[in-house]
Design an enzyme around this catalytic site. Structure first.
Site, PDB file in Angstrom:
ATOM      1  N   ASP A 156       0.854  -1.177   0.000  1.00 45.63           N
ATOM      2  CA  ASP A 156       0.000   0.000   0.000  1.00 45.63           C
ATOM      3  C   ASP A 156       0.902   1.244   0.000  1.00 45.63           C
ATOM      4  O   ASP A 156       2.112   1.143   0.153  1.00 45.63           O
ATOM      5  CB  ASP A 156      -0.963  -0.005   1.179  1.00 45.63           C
ATOM      6  CG  ASP A 156      -0.263   0.030   2.526  1.00 45.63           C
ATOM      7  OD1 ASP A 156       0.923   0.390   2.571  1.00 45.63           O
ATOM      8  OD2 ASP A 156      -0.914  -0.305   3.525  1.00 45.63           O
ATOM      9  N   SER A 157       0.301   2.393  -0.180  1.00 47.90           N
ATOM     10  CA  SER A 157       1.095   3.605  -0.406  1.00 47.90           C
ATOM     11  C   SER A 157       1.615   4.235   0.880  1.00 47.90           C
ATOM     12  O   SER A 157       2.441   5.139   0.830  1.00 47.90           O
ATOM     13  CB  SER A 157       0.248   4.645  -1.142  1.00 47.90           C
ATOM     14  OG  SER A 157      -0.779   5.126  -0.292  1.00 47.90           O
ATOM     15  N   ASP A 200      -2.731   8.245  -1.744  1.00 47.40           N
ATOM     16  CA  ASP A 200      -4.073   8.820  -1.685  1.00 47.40           C
ATOM     17  C   ASP A 200      -4.364   9.323  -0.282  1.00 47.40           C
ATOM     18  O   ASP A 200      -3.619   9.065   0.661  1.00 47.40           O
ATOM     19  CB  ASP A 200      -5.122   7.773  -2.080  1.00 47.40           C
ATOM     20  CG  ASP A 200      -5.225   6.654  -1.040  1.00 47.40           C
ATOM     21  OD1 ASP A 200      -4.162   6.240  -0.519  1.00 47.40           O
ATOM     22  OD2 ASP A 200      -6.334   6.202  -0.749  1.00 47.40           O
ATOM     23  N   GLN A 202     -11.772   7.061  -4.298  1.00 46.91           N
ATOM     24  CA  GLN A 202     -12.222   7.599  -3.018  1.00 46.91           C
ATOM     25  C   GLN A 202     -13.574   8.294  -3.204  1.00 46.91           C
ATOM     26  O   GLN A 202     -14.153   8.243  -4.279  1.00 46.91           O
ATOM     27  CB  GLN A 202     -11.168   8.552  -2.450  1.00 46.91           C
ATOM     28  CG  GLN A 202      -9.883   7.884  -1.990  1.00 46.91           C
ATOM     29  CD  GLN A 202     -10.066   7.031  -0.738  1.00 46.91           C
ATOM     30  OE1 GLN A 202     -11.124   7.034  -0.099  1.00 46.91           O
ATOM     31  NE2 GLN A 202      -9.024   6.292  -0.373  1.00 46.91           N
ATOM     32  N   ASP A 226      -7.855  -7.726   1.087  1.00 50.36           N
ATOM     33  CA  ASP A 226      -6.888  -7.929   2.161  1.00 50.36           C
ATOM     34  C   ASP A 226      -7.502  -7.450   3.450  1.00 50.36           C
ATOM     35  O   ASP A 226      -8.423  -6.630   3.443  1.00 50.36           O
ATOM     36  CB  ASP A 226      -5.602  -7.140   1.896  1.00 50.36           C
ATOM     37  CG  ASP A 226      -5.779  -5.666   2.232  1.00 50.36           C
ATOM     38  OD1 ASP A 226      -5.274  -5.236   3.283  1.00 50.36           O
ATOM     39  OD2 ASP A 226      -6.447  -4.940   1.465  1.00 50.36           O
TER      40      ASP A 226
END
Length: 377
Positions: free
Chosen positions: A93-94, A147, A195, A272
Site C-alpha cells: 500500500d502507499s 491517496d 475515493q 486484504d
C-alpha cells in the site's frame, strides 16, 4: 488480451474468476491477500504461508517498512522479496492510510504529508513522488498510488476535497513512475485508488477519473472504515459498475468471511485485511460452521480436532481443548496456531468461491453458506 489480467469465467451477474500474471508468479482470483505489515505476517512462517496456507500474494506496508528497517537496508537486501525470503508476488500500500491515521501528529499540504514517527518521534515527509520512490525500492509487484483515505463519517465537502486531492496526487504518481523505471529485474504494476466516502456522485466521479488513467488495475479505498456493511456493499456495487471489466479490482481492507463473499459477488477480485490474524491472536477462529471463541469454557474438555473441515495441518494436529489451554496459559503458540488456521480458512474460502464461479453456481452456493459462516459457536 490483457497480459496482466485474464478473465476465465464470468457469472450471470458480476462475480468472475481470473488470473493475474506477475513476474513473481500467477495469482488466481478472486484472492485474499494476507497482510505482512513489517515484512512478516504476524506469528506465521513464510514456509507455512507457501505450503500450508497456500497464499499466492502477500502485502507489505510502505509506511512501516520506510521507518524500519528503512530503505537503505531494503536496497542492500535486494528488495523485500529477498529480504524476507518470499519468491511469490507482493503488493504494497502507499502508506497513505497509516499516515492519515496519525491525525494528532501529521500536517497535510498539497505537496504531501509531514508526520511524526510512532517509533522514535522523528519527523518525516512523504509526497506522492516519495511514496512511489519508496515502493520502487521495496520492489513490490503491485504498488498503490498515494491517496488520502477519507475518515467515516465525513461531510460531503470533506470527502470532495479529499477525493480531488487524491486525483491530483495520482497524476503526480503516474508522472513520477513514467520518469523513473524499475530498479529491480521485475516489472511493477501501479493501481490507483477510488475515493469519495459514501457519496454516490463522488464515487462515480472518482471511478471515472481513475478508469481514464488506464493503469494496470484499480482499487477501491475508504471503505471498511466504520460505515455500515450495507453502505460498503452499495458503494462497491456502484463503483464496480464503472471500473473497467478487463482489469483487476481490489477492495482494500475487507474483511470478514461474509464481507469477502458478498464483495466477490459484486465483482471484486482482490481483498486484504488484518482481521484473520488480529482476531486469531484474541482467540477468534473462523470456520465453515461459524465463528469460535476458543477461549470459552465450553472447549475445555473438547478433544475433537480444532476444525474438522479445516485444510491446515493445525486443524488436524491440535484439539480445541489444547488450543484453549494455550490461550488461557498465555502461550504464544496458541496465537500462532490460530493465525495459521484463520489464514488457511480465508484462502480456502476464496478458492472454493472461485471453484463455484467456474462451475456456474456461485450465487446459489454463497447464499447457502452465508448463514452458517455468521454462526456464533
Amino acid at each position: 488480451m490483457n497480459p496482466f489480467f485474464q478473465i476465465e469465467k464470468t457469472t450471470e451477474s458480476k462475480a468472475r474468476a481470473g488470473i493475474i500474471s506477475t513476474d513473481h508468479g500467477k495469482i488466481e482470483t478472486p484472492i485474499f491477500m494476507p497482510v505482512g505489515t513489517v515484512a512478516s505476517v504476524k506469528t506465521v512462517h513464510q514456509s507455512e504461508l507457501r505450503e500450508d496456507i497456500k497464499a499466492q500474494i502477500i502485502l507489505g506496508n510502505t509506511y512501516h517498512l520506510y521507518l524500519r528497517p528503512a530503505m537503505e537496508v531494503m536496497q542492500n537486501a535486494g528488495g523485500l522479496h529477498k529480504f524476507m525470503n518470499w519468491d511469490l508476488p507482493i503488493l504494497t500500500d502507499s502508506g497513505g492510510f497509516q499516515v492519515f491515521s496519525l491525525s494528532d501528529s501529521r500536517k497535510m499540504t498539497e505537496e504531501g504529508v509531514k508526520f511524526k514517527s510512532h517509533i522514535d518521534g522523528s519527523y518525516h515527509f512523504i509526497s506522492p513522488e516519495k511514496s512511489m520512490e519508496i515502493q520502487r525500492q521495496i520492489g513490490a509487484d503491485i504498488f498503490m498510488a498515494f491517496d488520502e483515505c477519507t475518515a467515516y463519517p465525513s461531510t460531503y465537502t470533506q470527502a470532495k476535497l479529499s477525493m480531488e486531492m487524491t486525483h491530483r496526487w495520482l497524476k503526480r504518481c503516474i508522472k513520477w513512475c513514467e520518469e523513473n523505471p524499475e530498479i529491480y529485474a521485475h516489472r511493477q504494476h501501479l493501481f490507483p485508488i477510488v475515493q469519495g466516502s459514501t457519496f454516490s456522485d463522488l464515487r462515480k466521479i472518482s471511478a471515472e477519473f481513475i478508469s481514464e488513467q488506464n493503469c494496470d488495475g484499480n482499487a477501491i479505498g475508504g471503505l471498511s472504515v466504520g460505515e455500515p456493511e450495507d453502505e460498503m456493499y452499495r458503494i462497491t456495487d456502484e463503483v464496480t459498475d464503472i471500473l473497467p471489466k478487463e482489469k483487476p479490482r481490489y477492495l482494500m481492507g475487507v474483511g470478514t468471511p461474509w464481507n469477502i463473499l458478498e464483495s466477490i459477488g459484486l465483482g471484486i477480485d482482490m481483498m486484504d485485511c488484518v482481521l484473520p490474524t488480529r482476531n486469531a491472536r484474541n482467540g477468534m477462529l473462523f470456520t465453515w460452521k461459524g465463528v469460535i471463541n476458543i477461549k470459552n469454557e465450553k472447549w475445555k474438555n473438547d478433544f475433537s480436532p480444532l476444525d474438522e473441515f479445516g485444510k491446515s495441518y493445525v486443524d488436524r494436529d491440535y484439539s480445541k481443548a489444547y488450543v484453549r489451554h494455550l490461550f488461557v496459559s498465555r502461550e504464544y503458540l496458541g496465537k500462532q496456531i490460530a493465525s495459521v488456521h484463520n489464514l488457511a480458512f480465508y484462502l480456502d474460502l476464496v478458492k472454493t468461491a472461485r471453484q463455484h464461479i467456474l462451475a456456474g453456481d456461485f450465487y446459489q452456493w454463497k447464499n447457502s453458506v452465508l448463514p452458517e459462516l455468521k454462526n456464533r459457536l
